[in-house]
Enzyme design. Structure first.
Site, PDB file in Angstrom:
ATOM      1  N   GLY A 307       0.837  -1.194   0.000  1.00  0.00           N
ATOM      2  CA  GLY A 307       0.000   0.000   0.000  1.00  0.00           C
ATOM      3  C   GLY A 307       0.870   1.241   0.000  1.00  0.00           C
ATOM      4  O   GLY A 307       1.959   1.250  -0.557  1.00  0.00           O
ATOM      5  N   GLU A 308       0.357   2.309   0.603  1.00  0.00           N
ATOM      6  CA  GLU A 308       1.059   3.598   0.708  1.00  0.00           C
ATOM      7  C   GLU A 308       1.223   4.297  -0.637  1.00  0.00           C
ATOM      8  O   GLU A 308       1.804   5.373  -0.697  1.00  0.00           O
ATOM      9  CB  GLU A 308       2.457   3.448   1.329  1.00  0.00           C
ATOM     10  CG  GLU A 308       2.497   2.827   2.701  1.00  0.00           C
ATOM     11  CD  GLU A 308       3.921   2.693   3.237  1.00  0.00           C
ATOM     12  OE1 GLU A 308       4.873   3.200   2.596  1.00  0.00           O
ATOM     13  OE2 GLU A 308       4.081   2.068   4.298  1.00  0.00           O
ATOM     14  N   GLY A 309       0.771   3.694  -1.736  1.00  0.00           N
ATOM     15  CA  GLY A 309       1.028   4.248  -3.051  1.00  0.00           C
ATOM     16  C   GLY A 309       2.357   3.806  -3.633  1.00  0.00           C
ATOM     17  O   GLY A 309       2.804   4.365  -4.647  1.00  0.00           O
TER      18      GLY A 309
END
Length: 341
Positions: A307-309
């Site tokens: 996640g987190e981009g």
């Protein structure tokens, strides 16, 4: 599933989704004409050529470029975390947001390496949304306001936005959205998330199944699915996707959780996410099935599930490279190279 309309305050968002502007075909034609003149065989750069056309279509530029990319990370907490659906407590969301601020997370390193802007949007972390296995995540006004807040990520006029998220238990929330939209069993859409397995994974599936069973016929309305089951970060990302389409900003969707925001919009109008590029297929088990439902081919398959981009940031650098290659290459005439007969 048939879409059943609701009353305000979702009406404006529904109109934006249903009336999403189409691609700039003139810009795409210009890209194709230039591509045919560049010093390479037709199609030799493969998917990079497709990416340049996609970028031109949604930026509305005959010479697309990526000069102001942004990773927008939305962070939220979820009451369902208290049901033990994650290997970590929800306090970790606050701690990770502090880590972002200190520059210590994976996404910080990728943004620094690729010269991409990073903004982290905290969404009332001290007040988690209610446990969706027992009650709705939002009322309509609250969900619509959160979607509107997501549009604020566009305020700095980026020319490419990458979606990122942080929120303990949000893979359970995303799984609930997929289960509601696509049917099947909860187990079809639930994966390891932060690392749950065995009995804990079966428990996670049971809680997700309870959440979806609770909303009944509301499953027929995508915005109601978002309102009843979604977290603040998913609602905000849905708003950003909608706003970006109308502001001619292409979007890169990261992984399993960010795709849930796109899935809600797709369920209303499949064409309304055509300005979205899907960065990678997550190691989260159901993500490939979701991408197939959306008819989208991910750019990368790196076995990532952070996640987190993070996947979106890597994809953004490929998009930037594709645009720079198209803009900077010489034509046959400029280089004095003989074209094919």
């Amino acid at each position: 599933m048939a879409f059943a309309p609701t009353a305000l305050p979702f009406d404006d968002f529904r109109d934006l989704v249903l009336l999403a502007p189409g691609p700039d075909t003139a810009a795409v034609d210009a890209v194709r004409i230039r591509d045919s003149q560049l010093t390479k065989p037709p199609g030799a750069l493969g998917r990079l050529e497709e990416i340049v056309e996609w970028l031109a279509a949604w930026q509305g530029r005959a010479r697309p470029a990526v000069q102001r990319p942004l990773v927008a990370v939305f962070a939220a907490n979820h009451g369902i975390a208290d049901k033990g659906v994650s290997a970590f407590p929800k306090e970790v969301t606050v701690q990770m947001v502090a880590n972002f601020a200190a520059g210590g997370a994976a996404i910080n390193q990728l943004c620094a390496a690729f010269d991409i802007g990073l903004k982290v949007f905290e969404l009332a972390l001290e007040v988690p949304t209610p446990d969706i296995s027992e009650t709705d995540a939002f009322d309509e006004a609250g969900c619509a306001a959160t979607m509107a807040f997501g549009m604020e990520a566009l305020a700095g006029q980026p020319d490419l936005v990458c979606l990122g998220e942080m929120g303990i238990a949000n893979t359970a929330v995303a799984s609930a959205i997929y289960h509601a939209l696509y049917g099947g069993t909860a187990a079809d859409w639930v994966g390891a998330g932060t690392g749950v397995a065995g009995d804990a994974l079966a428990h996670k599936a049971a809680v997700v199944g309870q959440a979806v069973a609770r909303i009944g016929e509301a499953r027929k309305n995508p915005f109601e699915v978002l309102r009843r089951l979604g977290g603040r970060e998913i609602a905000a990302m849905a708003g950003l996707i909608i706003g970006a389409r109308h502001q001619k900003v292409p979007v890169i969707v990261d992984g399993f959780v960010t795709t849930a925001a796109a899935a809600v919009i797709h369920a209303i109008n499949p064409a309304a996410i055509d300005h979205c590029l899907f960065a990678h297929v997550s190691a989260e088990s159901a993500h490939a099935k979701v991408l197939a439902k959306l008819g989208k081919r991910p750019l990368l398959d790196l076995g990532m599930r952070l996640g987190e981009g993070t996947g979106a940031a890597i994809a953004a650098n490929i998009v930037r490279a594709a645009a720079a290659t198209h803009a900077g290459m010489a034509t046959f005439g400029e280089a004095g190279v003989s074209d094919k007969d």
